[in-house]
Structures are given as structure tokens and as C-alpha cells.
Design a protein around this motif. Structure first.
Motif, mmCIF file in Angstrom:
data_model
loop_
_atom_site.group_PDB
_atom_site.id
_atom_site.type_symbol
_atom_site.label_atom_id
_atom_site.label_comp_id
_atom_site.label_asym_id
_atom_site.label_seq_id
_atom_site.Cartn_x
_atom_site.Cartn_y
_atom_site.Cartn_z
ATOM 1 N N GLN B 34 4.576 8.951 -5.293
ATOM 2 C CA GLN B 34 3.855 7.998 -6.267
ATOM 3 C C GLN B 34 4.527 6.769 -6.017
ATOM 4 O O GLN B 34 5.536 6.375 -6.356
ATOM 5 N N SER B 35 3.706 5.754 -5.900
ATOM 6 C CA SER B 35 4.059 4.525 -6.041
ATOM 7 C C SER B 35 4.704 3.989 -7.155
ATOM 8 O O SER B 35 4.086 4.230 -8.400
ATOM 9 N N PRO B 36 5.724 3.198 -7.022
ATOM 10 C CA PRO B 36 6.701 2.934 -8.256
ATOM 11 C C PRO B 36 5.701 2.161 -9.284
ATOM 12 O O PRO B 36 5.105 1.152 -8.860
ATOM 13 N N ILE B 37 5.796 2.353 -10.649
ATOM 14 C CA ILE B 37 5.060 1.604 -11.640
ATOM 15 C C ILE B 37 5.858 2.004 -13.073
ATOM 16 O O ILE B 37 6.429 2.947 -13.200
ATOM 17 N N ASP B 262 1.446 12.982 0.476
ATOM 18 C CA ASP B 262 1.179 11.647 0.088
ATOM 19 C C ASP B 262 -0.163 11.207 -0.001
ATOM 20 O O ASP B 262 -0.839 11.233 1.190
ATOM 21 N N HIS B 263 -0.572 10.868 -1.053
ATOM 22 C CA HIS B 263 -2.216 10.546 -1.163
ATOM 23 C C HIS B 263 -2.571 9.443 -0.547
ATOM 24 O O HIS B 263 -3.872 9.249 -0.185
ATOM 25 N N ARG B 264 -1.582 8.452 -0.013
ATOM 26 C CA ARG B 264 -2.054 7.420 0.668
ATOM 27 C C ARG B 264 -2.704 7.599 2.075
ATOM 28 O O ARG B 264 -3.130 6.888 2.918
ATOM 29 N N HIS B 309 0.075 -3.116 -3.223
ATOM 30 C CA HIS B 309 1.069 -3.568 -2.251
ATOM 31 C C HIS B 309 1.597 -2.550 -1.636
ATOM 32 O O HIS B 309 2.189 -2.651 -0.572
ATOM 33 N N ASP B 310 1.730 -1.248 -2.104
ATOM 34 C CA ASP B 310 2.386 -0.215 -1.514
ATOM 35 C C ASP B 310 1.101 0.806 -0.877
ATOM 36 O O ASP B 310 1.774 2.006 -0.713
#
Lengths: 106, 362
Positions: B34-37, B262-264, B309-310
Motif C-alpha cells: 500500500q502506498s503510504p498515506i 502489488d496492485h501497481r 507519485h508512488d
């Protein structure tokens, strides 16, 4: 089995109508603060797919799993419908001298 | 790029050997990147509202009413064709993302509104409500994991003939009606039993019986009136209006990596115009939706800005996505291990999961 009170955090470390994750030994818990300033605790993982509930959204007295929308009443642990079918375990919580304490069986 | 597969053609069934192989490889119920947020920002993004979906639903129903009335008014002349083409897309395509969003419980803040629209939209897009609720939960748990995900749109190697049929939703129609008949007599197939708990089966059977009664009434009306018109409103729209739903479905994951955490790497985010985003309920932000499924559709654009950005660069439009998808599908016919590798960067998968939340090799 006796209950042992474990120090979790200061009262101010949990926002109103929010939840935090608390790990103790091999176990993980979710500690809640309701909008009316009461504290509750449940098992930390959703009974559907073992997702951390502390990443989910608290709405009124409901915690929603952040992955699949499984919802529980965090006061009772009751599962509120698919995809959760198994209730959450709940634990006693109290506040003492500005600290949140969690009772676990030892 | 070719994937390191031991066999060129894999078994996509949930009851085949790939299911056990996925478990052995730690791909089942695993922790995903998960991208950091920040928690604070995520709480803001996850907030539910009734307003956007009430407005969206009102516009949608009004559009169905207008196009449906136009079809009735001009029935028997060529002038009814454009009305029914529009009605079909609104009925069979736009209902699918509404089924999806209400299934996640994120369309409305009010629970009964989600549940009510979920039942209606499920019927319209021909997704059995309880079967697909559970199948979709699995899709989010094990996204594009072969042997685990029941919603892989195009197994490799893709069949162009089946894809042509899918443009008219014929495989979905046949599969759904077969399922409805089976469930109406109280039977579950082996694959469904892998993701639907037995305690939920009675709901599946009841919904199937209700669907059969509705279809019987519509067929009866068509026979009584000696007219196709009732079926143009209920039943046939999936054939003449579901094509866009299928195309949307292709853009989500097809041609990207299988068996990753990784969903990306296995989801596409595509910029779309307002009309398509209305029909698709912002599911063009598909990567964001998979990474944080409890963010409502009306907040996905904001989530996109927070994490872009990630993430790999989004596709400029649906055409750019198909410029990648079509050649990839053609290559996969000869080399099923071929897939598109998205530029993900150096971020490593999340590893802070609690021991009890790690992959449960079951």
C-alpha cells in the motif's frame, strides 16, 4: 484464568470516533474511542480475512474492515452481515489516571 | 515480458492444482503493498456521504426513464434504435459499477440505500447478488492470483472467439442463467463452494428463485402481448448494452501481471471523460480502488492525487489503454506467459503486518 490489566496508551492517543492497533505478545487488538468518549477493545483482526481492523473506519459504534467492508459493532463484537459471519471477541477496557487499560486473560 | 511459469497454459479453476500452488507460494490472503498515506488523510478519504450517490442515482434513473420512453414511443420504427442503444448501455453497463460500489458499501453512507441499489443493480447487470458479493471479496483478497481469483476476465491464452461473444455478454448470460437455475433448485457448484460459506447458501437460493419469477413474468408479458418490447427493457439489454461493461472490465487488469502482491503491477488507472466516469462510477481509478477499497468512488480522484507519485503513470485515455491491451492479448495467444510489466519503482511490499496477519496458507 485471571484478567490482567495491560497499559495500552494515554487517553489522548486515540481520537474520538477512532481506533488504534495494539500489539501485545503474539496477539493484536483494536482499541476504540467512541464519539461519546467511551473506550472499547476487540480482537484486532477481522474474522473474515485476518485484516487489521485498526486501518478501518469507525462510524458511530461500527468498525468497518478496510478490505472487504465487513462490519462489526465494536461494543459487542457482533458481526453485522456479509462478508463477516463470525463475531469478534471483545475485551474489558477501563481508564485509570489518564491511561487506557486492557484486560486480557492470563 | 515473459513470466516464469512452469507451464504455458495454466488452470484457472479454483478447484485445480493452481489453488494449492498459490498457497505454497504465499499468495493466499497475503499482505499487499500500500502506498503510504497518513491515517488522518485516509480517514477523510474514507468518509461516507449520501449526497453524491443520490444525485448520481437520480440522474441515472431519469436517463433510463427518458431513453426507455423514447424506445417505447418510437417502437416499430428505426427511430427507436438510438434510444434503445442508450437505454441498453445505461441498463447493462452502468448498472455494473453501481452493483460494485454498493457491494463495497461505499456508494451511500446509509446502509439500506447501498443494500437496495445493490439488489437492483445486481439484477440489471446479471450478477447474482450473493454469489458475486463473495466472489468479489475473494477478488480483492487474491487479485489476479491464478487458482484463487474467480474474477479473472481473460485467462491466458485468450480466445478471440470467446472475447467476441463476451462483447455481447453471451458467456455471462449463459453462466448466470445456468447458475440461477442451479441455485433455484438448491445446488451449489464446487467452485462456488470454495468462496461462499454454507451459512450464506440459503440467500443465494432465495435470490435465484426471485429472479426466475421476475423473468417468468417478463417472458409471460412478451408472450401475452406478442411483442419483444418487454424483453427490450428486462433481459435483452445485457446482450445489446453490456458491451461497454466488458470493455471497461478488460481495462482493469487484462494483460498485466498475475500472481503478484502489488496492485501497481496488476491494475490500470486510466483518465476518462466525465460521461465515461459517470457510467463507470470512477472505477477508472482502479489501482487506487484496489489499494484502498473502502475509499468511496467520489473520493478516488483525491486518493489518486495523494499516491500518484508512488504509482505507475496513468493511461491518458481508454484508447491508450487498448493500444497496450490488444497487442498484449494477441501476443498472449502464442505466449501465455507474456504480460506487461508496469514501472513500479523500487518500493518494496509492505512487511509490517502482524504475525497473525501474514499469509494463511490455507
Amino acid at each position: 484464568m485471571n484478567d490482567q490489566w495491560i497499559d495500552v496508551c494515554a487517553v489522548g492517543e486515540i481520537n474520538e470516533e477512532d481506533v488504534i492497533r495494539f500489539d501485545h505478545g503474539p496477539y493484536t487488538y483494536a482499541i476504540y474511542r467512541s464519539a461519546d468518549n467511551e473506550f472499547f477493545a476487540t480482537a484486532g483482526l477481522c474474522t473474515h480475512e485476518s485484516i487489521h481492523l485498526a486501518d478501518g473506519l469507525v462510524m458511530d459504534h461500527v468498525i468497518e474492515c478496510p478490505k472487504h467492508n465487513g462490519r462489526f459493532d465494536y461494543r459487542t463484537g457482533k458481526a453485522l452481515g456479509a462478508p463477516v459471519c463470525v463475531n469478534l471477541k471483545t475485551y474489558p477496557v477501563r481508564v485509570d489516571a489518564g491511561r487506557v487499560l486492557l484486560a486480557i486473560s492470563v | 515480458m515473459s513470466q516464469d511459469n512452469t507451464a504455458s497454459t495454466r488452470d484457472y479453476r479454483l478447484t485445480g492444482p493452481e489453488a494449492a500452488r498459490a498457497a505454497e507460494r504465499g499468495l493466499v490472503s497475503a499482505s499487499w503493498y500500500q502506498s503510504p498515506i497518513s491515517r488522518q488523510r485516509m480517514k477523510q478519504l474514507m468518509q461516507r456521504r449520501d449526497g453524491p450517490a443520490l444525485l448520481d442515482t437520480a440522474i441515472w434513473l431519469l436517463a433510463l426513464l427518458i431513453t426507455g420512453f423514447g424506445g417505447y414511443w418510437f417502437w416499430g420504427t428505426w427511430a427507436c434504435v438510438p434510444f434503445f442503444l442508450a437505454y441498453g448501455v445505461l441498463y447493462a453497463t452502468a448498472s455494473n459499477p453501481r452493483w460494485h460500489e454498493t457491494g463495497h458499501g461505499t456508494a451511500f453512507k446509509t446502509r439500506w440505500m447501498n443494500d437496495a441499489l445493490y439488489q437492483v443493480a445486481s439484477f440489471m447487470c446479471m450478477f447474482e447478488p450473493h454469489v458475486w458479493r463473495w466472489s468479489h471479496a475473494r477478488h480483492h483478497t487474491d487479485t489476479i492470483v491464478v487458482g484463487r481469483d474467480p474474477e479473472i476476465v481473460e485467462p491466458r491464452p485468450p480466445s478471440l472467439f470467446m472475447m467476441l461473444l463476451s462483447l455481447f455478454q453471451i458467456p455471462l448470460l449463459l453462466k448466470t442463467m445456468g447458475g440461477v437455475c442451479r441455485h433455484a433448485v438448491g445446488k451449489m457448484d464446487a467452485q462456488e463452494q470454495t468462496f461462499i460459506p454454507e451459512s450464506e447458501w440459503s440467500k443465494v437460493f432465495l435470490a435465484a428463485r426471485i429472479w426466475l419469477v421476475i423473468y417468468a413474468v417478463v417472458f409471460g408479458a412478451a408472450l401475452y402481448l406478442h411483442s419483444w418490447l418487454p424483453l427490450m427493457y428486462i433481459g435483452l439489454p445485457i446482450l445489446y448494452g453490456g458491451w461497454l461493461s466488458y470493455l471497461f472490465g478488460l481495462t482493469q487488469h487484462v494483460g498485466l501481471a498475475e500472481d503478484v502482491l502489488d496492485h501497481r503491477s496488476n491494475c490500470r488507472t486510466i483518465y476518462m471523460n466525465r460521461v465515461l466516469r459517470f457510467l463507470y462510477m470512477n472505477m477508472n481509478y482502479h489501482l487506487e480502488h484496489h489499494m484502498y477499497p473502502m475509499v468511496p468512488y467520489h473520493a478516488l480522484a483525491q486518493l489518486h492525487e495523494e499516491i500518484r507519485h508512488d504509482c505507475p503513470p496513468p493511461y491518458a485515455n481508454i484508447g491508450e489503454a487498448f493500444k497496450e491491451i490488444i497487442p498484449t492479448l494477441l501476443k498472449q495467444r502464442k505466449d501465455p506467459s507474456y504480460f506487461v510489466r508496469r514501472p513500479v519503482g523500487s518500493s518494496r511490499p509492505a512487511t509490517d503486518a502482524h504475525p497473525q496477519a501474514e499469509a494463511t496458507l490455507s
